[in-house]
Each structure stands twice: as C-alpha cells, then as structure tokens.
Design an enzyme around this catalytic site. Sequence first.
Site, PDB file in Angstrom:
ATOM      1  CE1 TYR A   1      -3.246  -2.296   5.956  1.00 50.42           C
ATOM      2  CE2 TYR A   1      -3.117  -0.138   5.443  1.00 50.42           C
ATOM      3  CZ  TYR A   1      -3.236  -1.427   5.194  1.00 50.42           C
ATOM      4  OH  TYR A   1      -3.145  -1.757   3.719  1.00 50.42           O
TER       5      TYR A   1
ATOM      6  CE  LYS B   1       0.167  -4.533   3.382  1.00 51.88           C
ATOM      7  NZ  LYS B   1      -0.418  -5.623   2.687  1.00 51.88           N
TER       8      LYS B   1
ATOM      9  CB  THR C   1      -0.966   0.076   1.326  1.00 59.19           C
ATOM     10  OG1 THR C   1      -1.534   1.351   1.421  1.00 59.19           O
ATOM     11  CG2 THR C   1      -0.020  -0.506   2.396  1.00 59.19           C
ATOM     12  CG  ASP C   2      -1.156   5.042  -0.753  1.00 60.76           C
ATOM     13  OD1 ASP C   2      -1.793   4.414  -0.096  1.00 60.76           O
ATOM     14  OD2 ASP C   2      -1.770   5.889  -1.851  1.00 60.76           O
ATOM     15  CD  GLU C   3      -3.137   3.607   4.405  1.00 62.58           C
ATOM     16  OE1 GLU C   3      -4.347   3.579   4.301  1.00 62.58           O
ATOM     17  OE2 GLU C   3      -2.913   3.805   5.692  1.00 62.58           O
TER      18      GLU C   3
HETATM   19  P1  NAD Z   1      -9.760  -6.988   2.947  1.00 65.99           P
HETATM   20  O1  NAD Z   1      -9.628  -6.775   4.454  1.00 65.99           O
HETATM   21  O2  NAD Z   1     -10.965  -6.902   2.218  1.00 65.99           O
HETATM   22  O3  NAD Z   1      -9.379  -8.686   2.912  1.00 65.99           O
HETATM   23  C1  NAD Z   1      -8.462  -9.538   3.502  1.00 65.99           C
HETATM   24  C2  NAD Z   1      -8.594 -11.036   3.137  1.00 65.99           C
HETATM   25  O4  NAD Z   1      -7.426 -11.556   3.943  1.00 65.99           O
HETATM   26  C3  NAD Z   1     -10.134 -11.393   3.803  1.00 65.99           C
HETATM   27  O5  NAD Z   1     -10.467 -12.375   2.929  1.00 65.99           O
HETATM   28  C4  NAD Z   1      -9.415 -12.010   5.170  1.00 65.99           C
HETATM   29  O6  NAD Z   1     -10.386 -13.199   5.551  1.00 65.99           O
HETATM   30  C5  NAD Z   1      -8.124 -12.595   4.665  1.00 65.99           C
HETATM   31  N1  NAD Z   1      -7.218 -12.730   5.893  1.00 65.99           N
HETATM   32  C6  NAD Z   1      -7.101 -11.650   6.960  1.00 65.99           C
HETATM   33  N2  NAD Z   1      -6.204 -12.375   7.704  1.00 65.99           N
HETATM   34  C7  NAD Z   1      -5.774 -13.693   7.412  1.00 65.99           C
HETATM   35  C8  NAD Z   1      -4.905 -14.766   7.635  1.00 65.99           C
HETATM   36  N3  NAD Z   1      -4.239 -14.506   8.969  1.00 65.99           N
HETATM   37  N4  NAD Z   1      -4.566 -15.900   7.020  1.00 65.99           N
HETATM   38  C9  NAD Z   1      -5.465 -15.896   5.668  1.00 65.99           C
HETATM   39  N5  NAD Z   1      -6.159 -15.119   5.418  1.00 65.99           N
HETATM   40  C10 NAD Z   1      -6.370 -13.853   6.038  1.00 65.99           C
HETATM   41  O7  NAD Z   1      -8.504  -6.359   2.236  1.00 65.99           O
HETATM   42  P2  NAD Z   1      -8.306  -5.679   0.829  1.00 65.99           P
HETATM   43  O8  NAD Z   1      -8.986  -4.278   1.045  1.00 65.99           O
HETATM   44  O9  NAD Z   1      -8.913  -6.687  -0.252  1.00 65.99           O
HETATM   45  O10 NAD Z   1      -6.765  -5.709   1.011  1.00 65.99           O
HETATM   46  C11 NAD Z   1      -6.068  -6.789   0.275  1.00 65.99           C
HETATM   47  C12 NAD Z   1      -4.534  -6.332   0.271  1.00 65.99           C
HETATM   48  O11 NAD Z   1      -4.567  -5.188  -0.613  1.00 65.99           O
HETATM   49  C13 NAD Z   1      -3.881  -6.070   1.521  1.00 65.99           C
HETATM   50  O12 NAD Z   1      -2.960  -6.672   1.639  1.00 65.99           O
HETATM   51  C14 NAD Z   1      -4.104  -4.536   1.642  1.00 65.99           C
HETATM   52  O13 NAD Z   1      -3.074  -4.110   2.490  1.00 65.99           O
HETATM   53  C15 NAD Z   1      -3.465  -4.032   0.197  1.00 65.99           C
HETATM   54  N6  NAD Z   1      -4.084  -3.014  -0.327  1.00 65.99           N
HETATM   55  C16 NAD Z   1      -5.259  -2.500   0.061  1.00 65.99           C
HETATM   56  C17 NAD Z   1      -5.944  -1.219  -0.731  1.00 65.99           C
HETATM   57  C18 NAD Z   1      -7.140  -1.071  -0.554  1.00 65.99           C
HETATM   58  O14 NAD Z   1      -7.477   0.137  -0.812  1.00 65.99           O
HETATM   59  N7  NAD Z   1      -8.103  -1.872   0.065  1.00 65.99           N
HETATM   60  C19 NAD Z   1      -4.859  -0.596  -1.036  1.00 65.99           C
HETATM   61  C20 NAD Z   1      -3.642  -1.065  -1.295  1.00 65.99           C
HETATM   62  C21 NAD Z   1      -3.356  -2.150  -0.908  1.00 65.99           C
HETATM   63  O1  DAU Z   2      -3.942   4.014   0.772  1.00 68.58           O
HETATM   64  C1  DAU Z   2      -4.428   2.710   0.548  1.00 68.58           C
HETATM   65  C2  DAU Z   2      -5.107   2.282   1.735  1.00 68.58           C
HETATM   66  O2  DAU Z   2      -6.292   2.796   1.649  1.00 68.58           O
HETATM   67  C3  DAU Z   2      -4.995   0.750   2.180  1.00 68.58           C
HETATM   68  O3  DAU Z   2      -3.691   0.163   2.352  1.00 68.58           O
HETATM   69  C4  DAU Z   2      -6.140   0.275   3.242  1.00 68.58           C
HETATM   70  O4  DAU Z   2      -6.206  -1.090   3.381  1.00 68.58           O
HETATM   71  C5  DAU Z   2      -7.457   0.813   2.993  1.00 68.58           C
HETATM   72  O5  DAU Z   2      -8.361   0.847   4.157  1.00 68.58           O
HETATM   73  C6  DAU Z   2      -7.291   2.577   2.748  1.00 68.58           C
HETATM   74  O6  DAU Z   2      -6.875   3.146   3.840  1.00 68.58           O
HETATM   75  P1  DAU Z   2      -7.598   4.526   4.353  1.00 68.58           P
HETATM   76  O7  DAU Z   2      -7.587   4.861   5.762  1.00 68.58           O
HETATM   77  O8  DAU Z   2      -7.037   5.805   3.309  1.00 68.58           O
HETATM   78  O9  DAU Z   2      -8.970   4.169   3.881  1.00 68.58           O
HETATM   79  P2  DAU Z   2     -10.596   4.322   4.429  1.00 68.58           P
HETATM   80  O10 DAU Z   2     -11.506   4.191   3.675  1.00 68.58           O
HETATM   81  O11 DAU Z   2     -10.433   3.884   6.042  1.00 68.58           O
HETATM   82  O12 DAU Z   2     -10.682   5.840   4.761  1.00 68.58           O
HETATM   83  C7  DAU Z   2     -10.386   6.769   3.624  1.00 68.58           C
HETATM   84  C8  DAU Z   2     -10.492   8.328   4.287  1.00 68.58           C
HETATM   85  O13 DAU Z   2     -11.778   8.479   4.433  1.00 68.58           O
HETATM   86  C9  DAU Z   2      -9.540   8.730   5.239  1.00 68.58           C
HETATM   87  O14 DAU Z   2      -8.881   9.989   4.888  1.00 68.58           O
HETATM   88  C10 DAU Z   2     -10.493   8.470   6.547  1.00 68.58           C
HETATM   89  C11 DAU Z   2     -11.729   8.834   6.018  1.00 68.58           C
HETATM   90  N1  DAU Z   2     -13.252   8.324   6.435  1.00 68.58           N
HETATM   91  C12 DAU Z   2     -12.971   6.919   6.742  1.00 68.58           C
HETATM   92  C13 DAU Z   2     -14.296   6.311   7.183  1.00 68.58           C
HETATM   93  C14 DAU Z   2     -14.416   4.950   7.228  1.00 68.58           C
HETATM   94  C15 DAU Z   2     -13.844   9.030   6.869  1.00 68.58           C
HETATM   95  O15 DAU Z   2     -13.954  10.334   6.845  1.00 68.58           O
HETATM   96  N2  DAU Z   2     -15.105   8.468   7.484  1.00 68.58           N
HETATM   97  C16 DAU Z   2     -15.183   7.223   7.587  1.00 68.58           C
HETATM   98  O16 DAU Z   2     -16.423   6.545   8.231  1.00 68.58           O
END
Ligand code: NAD
Ligand code: DAU
Length: 339
Positions: free
Chosen positions: A149, A153, A123-125
């Site tokens: 988090y 990562k 992730t970019d985070e």
């Molecule tokens: P998600 O939370 O929707 O899914 C995570 C999955 O991993 C779930 O199916 C969960 O059951 C499984 N899991 C959790 N712990 C586990 C374990 N110990 N063993 C096996 N499985 C397990 O997450 P997502 O949003 O699909 O993100 C997927 C990946 O991409 C993550 O690594 C996240 O850091 C990365 N990522 C997410 C975003 C985003 O915006 N959602 C952006 C950039 C990178």
């Molecule tokens: O940048 C990539 C990341 O994006 C991934 O690595 C993470 O897995 C994913 O959860 C996401 O992280 P963020 O913290 O950016 O996403 P989130 O959807 O939780 O929040 C997006 C923005 O919105 C953040 O600035 C917080 C704000 N927010 C979020 C929620 C849930 C609100 O204002 N209200 C809310 O209820």
Amino acid sequence: MIILVTGGCGFIGANFVRYERAHHPSDRLVVIDAITYAGNLHNLDGLESEITLVRGDIADAPLVEQVLRDHGVEVVVHFAAESHVDRSIVGPAEFVRTNVVGTATLLERSRTVGIKRFLAVSTDEVYGDLGPQDPAFTEGTPLGPRSPYSASKAASDHLCSAWFHTYRLPMLLTRCSNNYGPYQFPEKLIPLMILNALDHRPLPVYGDGLNVRDWIHVEDHCEALDRVLRHGRDGEIYNIGGRSERTNLEIVRQVLALTGRPESLIQFVTDRPGHDRRYAIDGSKIERELGWAPKRPLEGGLAATVEWYQRHESWWRTILSGEYRTWYERNYGARVQAI
Ligand code: NAD
Ligand code: DAU
C-alpha cells in the site's frame, strides 16, 4: 469553482464533499468513484441533488477526460485509492493499478485538459517506520515505504511531483496521519473495534498492541485540505497531523471504556507482516504557512465517533450484511453511470 473529487464515496472523500457543501455552497462538485467494496453511496445520503456523481474508474483514460471536459472541471481533489494495508498484503495488484496507474491517468488527463489545480491526498505511511525516539516526519524526510500500500502511494506521490516539475501541472500534495470519524469502513482499527465492542465480539489487536499512530479527526483533515486547496503553493508538500500519538492498545481500551465493554474482549492476534512500529507527523509547515492546526482533541473526537456509530447502526449493519453492495444497483444503477 468546479471541483472533481475522486473517491468521493469513500470515507475521507465523502467527508470532504460534505465539508465543501457546508463551507463553499457556491462551488460545484463532481464525484468520480468506481464504487469498490470501500465505496458506499450511503456516505453521500442527502446530497443526491447537490452533486454530480459518475460511477467510473480513474484508470479509464477516455472516461476521465470526458468527465473533465463535459463538466468544465477546474480543480481535481484526488482521494481515490485502495487504502487498506492488510488488503495490500494479500492482493497488491489492485493497489498498483488504482494507486499508480490510476494516478498517472488522472494526472495526464488533467494536464491535457488544462486543469488549474490538482490536489493529491497522500499519507504519512510513505515516509516509512519510526523508532520510539526518532523525530517526527517532516516534508523533507526521505520516502521509505514498507508495505505494498505505502509503496503504491509513494509511487503516486513521485508521479505527482514529476507532473509538476516536467509539465508544470499545478499540483499540491498532502500527507496525513491516521484518520477516524463518521463513515469509515469497518476494516480500519477504530471502526472495527467500535463495532466489535458494540456487538460483544473480540477485539483483535496485532502483535503486542504497542504500535503507535498519530490520530486525526477526519473533519480536521478536511479543513486542512480545504486550506491547502485554496491557499497552498503549487508544487509544495504539506504534512497534516493530529498531534495525538497513541498506542493501539490505548485506543482499544478507550473504545471499550466508551462502549462500556470489558477489557477481556481484547484478543492479541498474529502480527501484520512488516508492521510499521510508529508514525509521527511534524505539522509545523502547514501551521506556519497556512495557519492551520488540528482542533479536535482525540478523547472528545473518539467519544463523538463512538456516538456516531451508535446512532447510525443501519449504516454499518448494511455493510456487515453486504446489503450496501446491491442497494446502489437497485436505487441508482443507471443514474450514476450516466455523465
Ligand atoms: P477509502 O478506501 O475509504 O475510499 C476509497 C474510495 O476510492 C472508495 O470510494 C472507492 O470506491 C474509490 N476507488 C477505489 N478505486 C478506485 C478507482 N480505480 N477509480 C475510482 N474510484 C476508486 O479510503 P479513505 O480512507 O477515504 O482514503 C482516501 C485517500 O486518503 C486515499 O488516497 C488514502 O491513501 C488517503 N489517506 C487515508 C488516510 C486514512 O487514515 N484513511 C490517511 C491519510 C491518507
Ligand atoms: O497513516 C495513514 C494511514 O492510516 C492511511 O494511509 C491508510 O489508508 C489507513 O488505512 C491507515 O493505515 P494503518 O495501517 O495505520 O491503519 P489500520 O486502521 O489498518 O491500523 C491501525 C493500527 O492498528 C496498525 O498498527 C494496525 C493495528 N490493527 C489494525 C487492525 C485492522 C490492529 O491491531 N488490529 C486490527 O484489526
């Protein structure tokens, strides 16, 4: 190719499984997923006979090795993680266990078994926080994670790099910005706001709502991952972005417009502790080296996403009611645990 997808029942993992089935139908897919609260078997509906699903924990070393060996896995695409920042603030331990210990276990067993390619999805985070005028993150930006988090990562990323440099595990790493699209668990900003708007509930905006994220449609992310998996260079890091920086307030207002709900539903609430102000991705490396750029403009992608949630009400109602947690036990319990 025989591909192990970790976390394939989650949001991006499930979209990736669907992408691979559609574009590379001759590849075999094995999914390992612990099916935590974020894992949902409905995300893979319709693919039951096309993939192998193992319910298991990536931190369970003997199980991971057995899955890799028994299925002749050649390539690992690693999504499994605890992924929600707010949850990491109230309960960081699980993030360390899955994101750090889990990744280390997977890397070590992949090395032992002789995996040909290991793609870690990050992730970019991990880069930290940007001010409004700062240049976007490049792959060379020093890591500066600020939440449990993102710290977990970043640790995972360092482990991947260590396994490449020390053991020559053929590893690649991607760092993507904020995804949105179908099957996203409604704790993240966009699906939460869509569902609240549809149900006429308040939309909770943290702080002043001016935090900026770079949004990418999950299908664009999956296409980029596929490109990296098949054409990337071992040991390299690739940033993936959506070229769509927006404030949270802009996103929330668009969701309200798309759902036909009034802006009076916006409710400013207490800010997230340590809330990163801005993320921005410089995606020039993947564009230059692999010829990939995002295709879906945010406005169209968001409209399509709102429509998807409107058409898939039963998918999210079972999540809101908690029914999705018991459904798989009744329907799949024994089968998914068998390997
Ligand atoms: P998600 O939370 O929707 O899914 C995570 C999955 O991993 C779930 O199916 C969960 O059951 C499984 N899991 C959790 N712990 C586990 C374990 N110990 N063993 C096996 N499985 C397990 O997450 P997502 O949003 O699909 O993100 C997927 C990946 O991409 C993550 O690594 C996240 O850091 C990365 N990522 C997410 C975003 C985003 O915006 N959602 C952006 C950039 C990178
Ligand atoms: O940048 C990539 C990341 O994006 C991934 O690595 C993470 O897995 C994913 O959860 C996401 O992280 P963020 O913290 O950016 O996403 P989130 O959807 O939780 O929040 C997006 C923005 O919105 C953040 O600035 C917080 C704000 N927010 C979020 C929620 C849930 C609100 O204002 N209200 C809310 O209820």
